[in-house]
Design a protein around this motif. Structure first.
Motif, PDB file in Angstrom:
ATOM      1  N   LEU A 193       3.351  -7.839   8.327  1.00  0.00           N
ATOM      2  CA  LEU A 193       2.163  -7.595   7.734  1.00  0.00           C
ATOM      3  C   LEU A 193       1.623  -6.425   8.383  1.00  0.00           C
ATOM      4  CD1 LEU A 193       0.805 -11.080   6.647  1.00  0.00           C
ATOM      5  CD2 LEU A 193       1.686  -9.153   5.068  1.00  0.00           C
ATOM      6  N   SER A 194       1.957  -6.122   9.570  1.00  0.00           N
ATOM      7  CA  SER A 194       1.310  -5.156  10.407  1.00  0.00           C
ATOM      8  C   SER A 194       1.826  -3.764  10.123  1.00  0.00           C
ATOM      9  CB  SER A 194       1.765  -5.300  11.966  1.00  0.00           C
ATOM     10  OG  SER A 194       1.133  -6.444  12.430  1.00  0.00           O
ATOM     11  N   LYS A 195       2.901  -3.698   9.352  1.00  0.00           N
ATOM     12  CA  LYS A 195       3.368  -2.278   8.708  1.00  0.00           C
ATOM     13  C   LYS A 195       2.223  -1.790   7.635  1.00  0.00           C
ATOM     14  CE  LYS A 195       8.253  -3.745   9.222  1.00  0.00           C
ATOM     15  NZ  LYS A 195       9.383  -4.028   8.744  1.00  0.00           N
ATOM     16  N   ASN A 196       2.025  -0.609   7.876  1.00  0.00           N
ATOM     17  CA  ASN A 196       0.849  -0.022   6.990  1.00  0.00           C
ATOM     18  C   ASN A 196       1.265   0.164   5.615  1.00  0.00           C
ATOM     19  OD1 ASN A 196      -0.890   0.319   9.085  1.00  0.00           O
ATOM     20  ND2 ASN A 196      -0.620   2.564   9.113  1.00  0.00           N
ATOM     21  N   THR A 197       2.417   0.367   5.247  1.00  0.00           N
ATOM     22  CA  THR A 197       2.783   0.370   3.792  1.00  0.00           C
ATOM     23  C   THR A 197       2.653  -1.163   3.356  1.00  0.00           C
ATOM     24  OG1 THR A 197       5.085   0.200   4.533  1.00  0.00           O
ATOM     25  CG2 THR A 197       4.266   2.119   4.083  1.00  0.00           C
ATOM     26  N   ILE A 198       3.351  -2.220   4.004  1.00  0.00           N
ATOM     27  CA  ILE A 198       3.079  -3.581   3.341  1.00  0.00           C
ATOM     28  C   ILE A 198       1.717  -4.007   3.365  1.00  0.00           C
ATOM     29  CG2 ILE A 198       3.907  -6.083   3.855  1.00  0.00           C
ATOM     30  CD1 ILE A 198       6.141  -3.880   3.242  1.00  0.00           C
ATOM     31  N   PHE A 199       0.861  -3.716   4.325  1.00  0.00           N
ATOM     32  CA  PHE A 199      -0.390  -4.074   4.284  1.00  0.00           C
ATOM     33  C   PHE A 199      -1.146  -3.310   3.314  1.00  0.00           C
ATOM     34  CE2 PHE A 199      -4.888  -3.888   6.106  1.00  0.00           C
ATOM     35  CZ  PHE A 199      -4.961  -5.083   6.586  1.00  0.00           C
ATOM     36  N   ALA A 200      -0.904  -2.093   3.062  1.00  0.00           N
ATOM     37  CA  ALA A 200      -1.599  -1.407   1.882  1.00  0.00           C
ATOM     38  C   ALA A 200      -1.148  -2.120   0.442  1.00  0.00           C
ATOM     39  CB  ALA A 200      -1.441  -0.002   1.849  1.00  0.00           C
ATOM     40  N   ASP A 201      -0.088  -2.401   0.412  1.00  0.00           N
ATOM     41  CA  ASP A 201       0.450  -2.989  -0.994  1.00  0.00           C
ATOM     42  C   ASP A 201      -0.126  -4.232  -0.910  1.00  0.00           C
ATOM     43  OD1 ASP A 201       2.110  -0.785  -1.630  1.00  0.00           O
ATOM     44  OD2 ASP A 201       4.011  -1.628  -0.761  1.00  0.00           O
ATOM     45  N   ALA A 202      -0.336  -4.876  -0.286  1.00  0.00           N
ATOM     46  CA  ALA A 202      -0.789  -6.269  -0.364  1.00  0.00           C
ATOM     47  C   ALA A 202      -2.449  -6.303  -0.765  1.00  0.00           C
ATOM     48  CB  ALA A 202      -0.738  -7.179   1.041  1.00  0.00           C
ATOM     49  N   PHE A 203      -3.231  -5.247  -0.140  1.00  0.00           N
ATOM     50  CA  PHE A 203      -4.547  -5.082  -0.616  1.00  0.00           C
ATOM     51  C   PHE A 203      -4.461  -4.507  -1.944  1.00  0.00           C
ATOM     52  CE2 PHE A 203      -5.746  -6.327   3.615  1.00  0.00           C
ATOM     53  CZ  PHE A 203      -7.005  -7.040   3.378  1.00  0.00           C
ATOM     54  N   ASN A 204      -3.698  -3.553  -2.256  1.00  0.00           N
ATOM     55  CA  ASN A 204      -3.925  -2.919  -3.404  1.00  0.00           C
ATOM     56  C   ASN A 204      -3.129  -3.897  -4.667  1.00  0.00           C
ATOM     57  OD1 ASN A 204      -4.461  -0.459  -2.534  1.00  0.00           O
ATOM     58  ND2 ASN A 204      -2.594   0.239  -2.229  1.00  0.00           N
ATOM     59  N   PHE A 205      -2.473  -4.695  -4.399  1.00  0.00           N
ATOM     60  CA  PHE A 205      -1.953  -5.755  -5.225  1.00  0.00           C
ATOM     61  C   PHE A 205      -3.297  -6.726  -5.573  1.00  0.00           C
ATOM     62  CE2 PHE A 205      -0.297  -9.828  -6.318  1.00  0.00           C
ATOM     63  CZ  PHE A 205       0.356  -9.659  -7.638  1.00  0.00           C
ATOM     64  N   TYR A 206      -3.667  -7.157  -4.489  1.00  0.00           N
ATOM     65  CA  TYR A 206      -4.545  -8.563  -4.813  1.00  0.00           C
ATOM     66  C   TYR A 206      -5.990  -7.864  -4.989  1.00  0.00           C
ATOM     67  CZ  TYR A 206      -1.320 -11.998  -3.305  1.00  0.00           C
ATOM     68  OH  TYR A 206      -0.342 -12.686  -3.093  1.00  0.00           O
ATOM     69  N   VAL A 207      -6.400  -6.745  -4.676  1.00  0.00           N
ATOM     70  CA  VAL A 207      -7.843  -6.157  -4.827  1.00  0.00           C
ATOM     71  C   VAL A 207      -7.854  -5.249  -5.988  1.00  0.00           C
ATOM     72  CG1 VAL A 207      -9.630  -5.059  -3.557  1.00  0.00           C
ATOM     73  CG2 VAL A 207      -8.462  -6.588  -2.220  1.00  0.00           C
ATOM     74  N   TYR A 208      -6.974  -4.308  -5.946  1.00  0.00           N
ATOM     75  CA  TYR A 208      -6.884  -3.147  -7.017  1.00  0.00           C
ATOM     76  C   TYR A 208      -5.946  -3.444  -8.146  1.00  0.00           C
ATOM     77  CZ  TYR A 208      -9.820  -1.165  -3.350  1.00  0.00           C
ATOM     78  OH  TYR A 208     -11.152  -0.756  -2.581  1.00  0.00           O
ATOM     79  N   ASP A 209      -5.502  -4.659  -8.291  1.00  0.00           N
ATOM     80  CA  ASP A 209      -4.362  -4.847  -9.529  1.00  0.00           C
ATOM     81  C   ASP A 209      -3.331  -3.956  -9.313  1.00  0.00           C
ATOM     82  OD1 ASP A 209      -5.247  -6.993 -10.806  1.00  0.00           O
ATOM     83  OD2 ASP A 209      -6.537  -6.250 -12.397  1.00  0.00           O
ATOM     84  N   GLY A 210      -2.947  -3.580  -8.088  1.00  0.00           N
ATOM     85  CA  GLY A 210      -1.796  -2.820  -8.099  1.00  0.00           C
ATOM     86  C   GLY A 210      -1.884  -1.358  -8.166  1.00  0.00           C
ATOM     87  N   GLU A 211      -3.039  -0.902  -8.405  1.00  0.00           N
ATOM     88  CA  GLU A 211      -3.412   0.421  -8.441  1.00  0.00           C
ATOM     89  C   GLU A 211      -3.338   0.900  -6.953  1.00  0.00           C
ATOM     90  OE1 GLU A 211      -6.948   3.594  -9.338  1.00  0.00           O
ATOM     91  OE2 GLU A 211      -7.063   1.620 -10.230  1.00  0.00           O
ATOM     92  N   VAL A 215      -4.719   2.332  -4.355  1.00  0.00           N
ATOM     93  CA  VAL A 215      -6.000   2.927  -3.854  1.00  0.00           C
ATOM     94  C   VAL A 215      -5.951   3.101  -2.354  1.00  0.00           C
ATOM     95  CG1 VAL A 215      -8.495   2.487  -3.651  1.00  0.00           C
ATOM     96  CG2 VAL A 215      -7.231   2.088  -5.891  1.00  0.00           C
ATOM     97  N   ILE A 216      -5.211   2.052  -1.691  1.00  0.00           N
ATOM     98  CA  ILE A 216      -5.286   2.181  -0.341  1.00  0.00           C
ATOM     99  C   ILE A 216      -4.016   2.946   0.144  1.00  0.00           C
ATOM    100  CG2 ILE A 216      -5.470   0.961   2.082  1.00  0.00           C
ATOM    101  CD1 ILE A 216      -6.860  -1.104   0.498  1.00  0.00           C
ATOM    102  N   LYS A 217      -4.030   3.879   0.951  1.00  0.00           N
ATOM    103  CA  LYS A 217      -2.762   4.436   1.140  1.00  0.00           C
ATOM    104  C   LYS A 217      -2.558   4.187   2.928  1.00  0.00           C
ATOM    105  CE  LYS A 217      -3.163   7.528  -2.438  1.00  0.00           C
ATOM    106  NZ  LYS A 217      -3.970   6.969  -3.181  1.00  0.00           N
ATOM    107  N   ALA A 218      -1.157   4.130   2.936  1.00  0.00           N
ATOM    108  CA  ALA A 218      -0.789   3.610   4.362  1.00  0.00           C
ATOM    109  C   ALA A 218      -1.179   4.524   5.304  1.00  0.00           C
ATOM    110  CB  ALA A 218       0.738   3.386   4.389  1.00  0.00           C
ATOM    111  N   GLU A 219      -1.138   5.912   5.101  1.00  0.00           N
ATOM    112  CA  GLU A 219      -1.476   6.779   6.299  1.00  0.00           C
ATOM    113  C   GLU A 219      -2.858   6.705   6.470  1.00  0.00           C
ATOM    114  OE1 GLU A 219      -1.296   8.943   2.254  1.00  0.00           O
ATOM    115  OE2 GLU A 219       0.097   7.663   3.300  1.00  0.00           O
ATOM    116  N   GLU A 220      -3.907   6.000   5.760  1.00  0.00           N
ATOM    117  CA  GLU A 220      -5.376   5.971   5.918  1.00  0.00           C
ATOM    118  C   GLU A 220      -5.619   4.650   6.922  1.00  0.00           C
ATOM    119  OE1 GLU A 220      -6.732   8.118   1.603  1.00  0.00           O
ATOM    120  OE2 GLU A 220      -6.614   6.082   1.895  1.00  0.00           O
ATOM    121  N   LEU A 221      -4.597   3.838   7.145  1.00  0.00           N
ATOM    122  CA  LEU A 221      -4.963   2.727   7.903  1.00  0.00           C
ATOM    123  C   LEU A 221      -4.738   2.985   9.306  1.00  0.00           C
ATOM    124  CD1 LEU A 221      -3.028   0.493   5.476  1.00  0.00           C
ATOM    125  CD2 LEU A 221      -5.699   0.419   5.762  1.00  0.00           C
ATOM    126  N   LYS A 222      -5.616   2.372  10.160  1.00  0.00           N
ATOM    127  CA  LYS A 222      -5.632   2.585  11.398  1.00  0.00           C
ATOM    128  C   LYS A 222      -5.574   0.857  12.305  1.00  0.00           C
ATOM    129  CE  LYS A 222      -6.243   6.850  11.964  1.00  0.00           C
ATOM    130  NZ  LYS A 222      -5.278   7.750  11.239  1.00  0.00           N
TER     131      LYS A 222
END
Length: 125
Positions: A12-30, A32-39
């Motif tokens: 879950l620490s991988k930015n791509t996985i982390f972003a996918d999890a939030f995009n799936f649960y919060v944004y219905d898969g859209e 919105v959160i990009k992996a490169e925008e996470l710190k």
């Protein structure tokens, strides 16, 4: 921390996985959160006991904590995202997360207080 927890936290620490999890649960898969925008953020929270029965400070660690660099200026980060993984139902998890959040907010208040005092001193000089 058990083996399952360690493997899941690393995954879950991988930015791509982390972003996918939030995009799936919060944004219905859209996407919105990009992996490169996470710190990465420090997941450590410290409890300093107070009152008559003082004991040693206690450290608490959230599994994964990141800030989303979607709206940021020099003063604040506007979106902090955290994941607390669990392999079994833990009915106290909302309380545990609330504790982490309260400790984090207290640290932010202390930083703001120090910044305010520093700026006030600089302006009066």
């Amino acid at each position: 921390m058990g083996k399952i927890d360690t493997v899941t936290k690393k995954y879950l620490s991988k930015n791509t996985i982390f972003a996918d999890a939030f995009n799936f649960y919060v944004y219905d898969g859209e996407q919105v959160i990009k992996a490169e925008e996470l710190k990465e953020m420090d997941t450590t929270e410290i409890i300093l006991p107070y009152g008559e029965n003082l004991s040693e400070p206690v450290q608490k660690f959230r599994d994964v904590l990141k800030y989303w660099n979607c709206k940021q200026d020099e003063e604040a980060i506007y979106m902090i995202l955290g994941i607390e993984e669990q392999s079994k139902i833990h009915y106290a998890m909302p309380v545990k997360n609330c504790l982490y959040d309260a400790l984090n907010y207290a640290r932010q208040v202390e930083r703001a207080k120090k910044s305010y005092k520093k700026n006030k001193t600089a302006m009066s000089a």
